[in-house]
Scaffold this active site. Structure first.
Site, PDB file in Angstrom:
ATOM      1  N   ASN A 156       0.807  -1.226   0.000  1.00 39.66           N
ATOM      2  CA  ASN A 156       0.000   0.000   0.000  1.00 39.66           C
ATOM      3  C   ASN A 156       0.839   1.275   0.000  1.00 39.66           C
ATOM      4  O   ASN A 156       0.382   2.317  -0.440  1.00 39.66           O
ATOM      5  CB  ASN A 156      -1.012  -0.015   1.156  1.00 39.66           C
ATOM      6  CG  ASN A 156      -0.357  -0.056   2.510  1.00 39.66           C
ATOM      7  OD1 ASN A 156       0.791  -0.499   2.637  1.00 39.66           O
ATOM      8  ND2 ASN A 156      -1.058   0.385   3.525  1.00 39.66           N
ATOM      9  N   GLU A 253       5.165  -3.980  12.228  1.00 40.47           N
ATOM     10  CA  GLU A 253       4.152  -2.934  12.031  1.00 40.47           C
ATOM     11  C   GLU A 253       2.971  -3.632  11.380  1.00 40.47           C
ATOM     12  O   GLU A 253       3.083  -4.085  10.240  1.00 40.47           O
ATOM     13  CB  GLU A 253       4.673  -1.836  11.095  1.00 40.47           C
ATOM     14  CG  GLU A 253       5.822  -1.037  11.653  1.00 40.47           C
ATOM     15  CD  GLU A 253       5.403  -0.141  12.800  1.00 40.47           C
ATOM     16  OE1 GLU A 253       4.192   0.072  12.999  1.00 40.47           O
ATOM     17  OE2 GLU A 253       6.300   0.321  13.526  1.00 40.47           O
ATOM     18  N   CYS A 287      -2.856   1.585   6.667  1.00 42.74           N
ATOM     19  CA  CYS A 287      -2.898   1.014   8.011  1.00 42.74           C
ATOM     20  C   CYS A 287      -3.522   1.996   8.986  1.00 42.74           C
ATOM     21  O   CYS A 287      -4.088   1.603   9.995  1.00 42.74           O
ATOM     22  CB  CYS A 287      -1.495   0.631   8.461  1.00 42.74           C
ATOM     23  SG  CYS A 287      -0.309   1.944   8.219  1.00 42.74           S
ATOM     24  N   GLU A 467       9.013   2.855  13.868  1.00 47.54           N
ATOM     25  CA  GLU A 467       9.737   3.329  12.690  1.00 47.54           C
ATOM     26  C   GLU A 467       9.662   4.849  12.702  1.00 47.54           C
ATOM     27  O   GLU A 467       8.940   5.439  13.496  1.00 47.54           O
ATOM     28  CB  GLU A 467       9.112   2.728  11.440  1.00 47.54           C
ATOM     29  CG  GLU A 467       9.250   1.224  11.490  1.00 47.54           C
ATOM     30  CD  GLU A 467       8.914   0.535  10.189  1.00 47.54           C
ATOM     31  OE1 GLU A 467       8.042   1.025   9.463  1.00 47.54           O
ATOM     32  OE2 GLU A 467       9.531  -0.510   9.933  1.00 47.54           O
TER      33      GLU A 467
END
Ligand code: NAD
Length: 498
Positions: A156, A253, A287, A467
């Site tokens: 994505n 993640e 997300c 991150e």
């Protein structure tokens, strides 16, 4: 498929050479806008992963010994190349995974921002010095690389997410084997090729295209020192279990089910703009996408009307067309998943206010389109309120008080982002304090991270790593403590205290 139908071909990149798979296997790629064949990519297996890991292992001693500021210079050049190629890369990405050009330009921009930001760390990578408890003894600690890092990414954000991982991993002195999603190998190969052009030595970064088979092989390879994974919670937890069995570090993640709280005093025009973007941007395949709206009774029906009106008017089509506001889903499988969830929602008693079906824009009948969908009368226990849909579907729930809204937000397994719309400073600060997600927005939707802040989520969204920000350095390094005793005699810590 005839050779003339193949417009674009991705290759693996191993030890500085662009190559096919050991057994010649390829996968056909389709463009989501029309369903037409776009190209092909290697369908790699364990042998290809093994070759890539060996190349990364062999390149590591030299790369690790290269001073970090010199390593980072390559990434300044890479960022400049990204700036120059931004439009070309964005167009490739739109063709490959469907999101509209404004967003794929944003995706490349995020890679540019991240690359510049982390390149700067090449001249810092701070450790610290500290007094020793002994005279004539000094102590300090430094970051050191881990070795060969395996990087597994979703489709994505085909360039942004790899950049969040690859650039810091390499600036920190690791070497990398990169396994992108099978839906976006062309963008992955374009990014790797650009880093090669910027001057990365052979073997430092290796690319192995394909799906779960090379993913598994990478996770299980005994010479991989760490896995950095972004993708679904289901797959991420399997990856974590395998890494735990081998005793190697894993940074995860994973999924989200992000919610926006809308209180009585919210500016509904702003809420409508912000949540239309957060729910339907990237066709809901973020997300951080807003999947739940938790509104007070006083604003709920007006908000539902406003959102439905906007959803109805969104121009859905080919992301390459400048007039398009929402592109297709990435694949037929992803569209079928969205369809399934809307059916489940209806069966559970949610009301489809707008959307709720496939779309076939004229001339694009083979594409993977689904209408922007607003579900009302959603209740916290419903599956559509708890499970990640990953499509253009937003559910509206009701909460009478701020505390009840917090409870609804927290009633899912995920904890990536949450937001609140209010002009009440007390409510805003309470939300910032009490929402147990990795990211909180005030008067903004649930999407829109910036690279210099930590990014990640709580509970089943992640495993405590972050991150982005300087925190990303913690994922890709471990600490070494150095003691230098220049007293010329034995000094025993904790024992010799005189
Ligand atoms: P996915 O979990 O299906 O795949 C992710 C990656 O893992 C792909 O490269 C895939 O090939 C690989 N893979 C699949 N099975 C594997 C296995 N058994 N072992 C090793 N690797 C394996 O996810 P997706 O459909 O590509 O992406 C969508 C998901 O990603 C959503 O759940 C979304 O929320 C999540 N996501 C999370 C973030 C975040 O930062 N939290 C960002 C973007 C996407």
């Amino acid at each position: 498929m005839s050779a003339s139908e193949v417009t674009t071909t991705a290759r693996n990149y191993i030890a500085g050479r662009w190559t096919g798979t050991a057994d010649g296997a390829v996968a056909v790629l389709r463009t989501p806008a029309t369903g037409a064949v776009l190209g092909e990519a290697p369908a790699s297996g364990a042998a290809d992963v093994d070759a890539a890991v060996r190349a990364a292992r062999d390149a590591w001693p030299r790369w690790r010994a290269t001073p970090a500021p010199r390593r980072a210079e390559i990434f300044y050049r890479a960022a400049e190349l990204l700036v120059r190629r931004k439009e070309e890369l964005a167009r490739l990405m739109t063709r490959e995974m469907g999101k509209v050009l404004a967003e794929t330009r944003g995706d490349v921009q995020e890679a540019i921002d991240m690359t510049y930001f982390v390149a700067g760390e090449g001249r810092r990578l701070h450790g610290y010095t500290t007094p020793s408890e002994m005279p004539r003894k000094t102590a300090y600690c430094v970051r050191q690389p881990l070795g060969v890092v395996g990087i597994i990414t979703p489709w994505n954000f085909p360039m942004a997410i790899p950049s969040w991982k690859i650039v810091p991993a390499l600036v920190c002195g690791n070497t990398v084997v990169f396994k992108p999603a099978p839906e976006s190998p062309l963008s992955a190969a374009a990014f790797v090729s650009l880093l090669e052009e910027a001057g990365l030595p052979a073997g430092v970064l290796n690319l192995v295209c394909g799906g779960d088979e090379p993913g598994r092989a990478l996770v299980e390879h005994p010479e991989v020192a760490m896995i950095s994974f972004t993708g679904s919670t289901e797959v991420g937890l399997q990856v974590a279990a395998r890494c735990a069995a081998r005793g190697v570090r894993v940074s995860l993640e994973m999924g989200g089910k992000n919610a926006a709280i809308v209180l009585d005093d919210a500016d509904l025009a702003l809420v409508t703009d912000a949540l239309t973007w957060s729910a339907f941007g990237t066709t809901g395949q973020r997300c951080t996408a807003c999947s739940r709206i938790v509104a007070t009774p006083a604003v709920r029906s007006e908000l539902v009307e406003r959102l439905a009106d906007r959803a109805r008017r969104l121009r859905v089509g080919d992301g390459l067309d400048a007039a398009t506001e929402m592109g297709p889903l990435v694949s037929e499988a992803q569209r079928a998943r969205v369809e399934h969830y809307v059916r489940v929602g209806r069966d559970e008693g949610a009301r489809v206010v707008v959307g709720g079906g496939r779309l076939a824009p004229p001339g694009l009948e083979g594409g993977f389109y689904y209408a922007p969908t607003v579900l009302d009368d959603v209740r916290p226990g419903m599956r559509v309120a708890r499970e990640e849909i990953f499509g253009p579907v937003v559910g509206v729930l009701e909460a009478r008080t701020l505390d009840e809204a917090f409870e609804v937000v927290h009633g899912v397994r995920y904890g990536l982002s949450a937001s609140i719309f209010t002009r009440d400073v007390n409510a805003a600060h309470r939300a910032a304090e009490e929402l147990r997600t990795g990211i909180v927005y005030v008067n903004h939707g649930t999407t829109g991270a910036e690279v210099h802040l930590p990014f990640g989520g709580t509970r089943d969204t992640g495993n405590g790593h972050r991150e982005g920000g300087l925190q990303v350095l913690d994922a890709f390094t471990e600490w070494k403590s150095v003691y230098i005793d220049y007293s010329g005699r034995l000094q025993r810590a904790q024992i010799d205290r005189d």
